[in-house]
Design a protein around this motif. Structure first.
Motif, mmCIF file in Angstrom:
data_model
loop_
_atom_site.group_PDB
_atom_site.id
_atom_site.type_symbol
_atom_site.label_atom_id
_atom_site.label_comp_id
_atom_site.label_asym_id
_atom_site.label_seq_id
_atom_site.Cartn_x
_atom_site.Cartn_y
_atom_site.Cartn_z
ATOM 1 N N VAL A 116 -123.721 -41.053 43.131
ATOM 2 C CA VAL A 116 -123.545 -39.657 43.517
ATOM 3 C C VAL A 116 -123.966 -39.543 44.980
ATOM 4 C CG1 VAL A 116 -124.181 -37.257 43.065
ATOM 5 C CG2 VAL A 116 -124.049 -38.901 41.166
ATOM 6 N N GLU A 170 -120.732 -31.607 50.471
ATOM 7 C CA GLU A 170 -120.064 -31.709 49.170
ATOM 8 C C GLU A 170 -120.625 -32.880 48.374
ATOM 9 O OE1 GLU A 170 -117.327 -29.769 48.035
ATOM 10 O OE2 GLU A 170 -117.729 -28.491 49.769
ATOM 11 N N SER A 171 -120.775 -32.692 47.073
ATOM 12 C CA SER A 171 -121.203 -33.773 46.192
ATOM 13 C C SER A 171 -119.962 -34.511 45.695
ATOM 14 C CB SER A 171 -121.986 -33.189 45.017
ATOM 15 O OG SER A 171 -122.480 -34.222 44.213
ATOM 16 N N GLU A 178 -118.728 -38.325 43.437
ATOM 17 C CA GLU A 178 -119.123 -39.505 42.668
ATOM 18 C C GLU A 178 -118.173 -40.651 42.979
ATOM 19 O OE1 GLU A 178 -119.307 -38.488 38.525
ATOM 20 O OE2 GLU A 178 -120.987 -37.116 38.835
ATOM 21 N N ASN A 207 -127.626 -39.924 46.566
ATOM 22 C CA ASN A 207 -128.472 -39.009 45.796
ATOM 23 C C ASN A 207 -128.882 -39.529 44.428
ATOM 24 O OD1 ASN A 207 -128.711 -36.993 47.702
ATOM 25 N ND2 ASN A 207 -126.853 -35.955 47.053
ATOM 26 N N GLU A 253 -123.622 -37.258 48.867
ATOM 27 C CA GLU A 253 -123.380 -35.971 49.496
ATOM 28 C C GLU A 253 -122.818 -36.238 50.880
ATOM 29 O OE1 GLU A 253 -125.990 -32.372 51.311
ATOM 30 O OE2 GLU A 253 -126.623 -33.137 49.352
#
Length: 86
Positions: A55, A61-62, A64, A43, A57
């Protein structure tokens, strides 16, 4: 590996490939240096306190990922990239 370890920037070409993946929201196959393997949509790339993160997904859920903790990533459009330090 502690998140407090000093950050090691990755190779510029590898960074450019991740940037392309983010621009196109590609789903990458990622392998982390700790052995974790996952598929996730790229992303964004962010930088905080001189540490760069991808980042992603995954499963809605996101998350890092520190760039220097990524061992490799792949996608049919960009091939397989083994991440190297700068």
């Amino acid at each position: 590996m502690s998140m407090n370890e000093s950050y090691q920037p990755i190779n510029c070409d590898d960074y450019d490939n991740l940037e392309l993946a983010c621009q196109n929201h590609l789903v990458l196959a990622l392998e982390l240096k700790d052995g974790e393997v996952l598929k996730a949509k790229a992303n964004d790339l962010v930088s905080r306190k001189n540490v760069e993160y991808l980042v992603i997904e995954t499963s809605g859920e996101s998350r890092e990922l520190r760039l220097d903790k990524i061992a490799s990533f792949s996608h049919p459009d960009i091939g397989t990239v083994v991440v190297s330090e700068e």
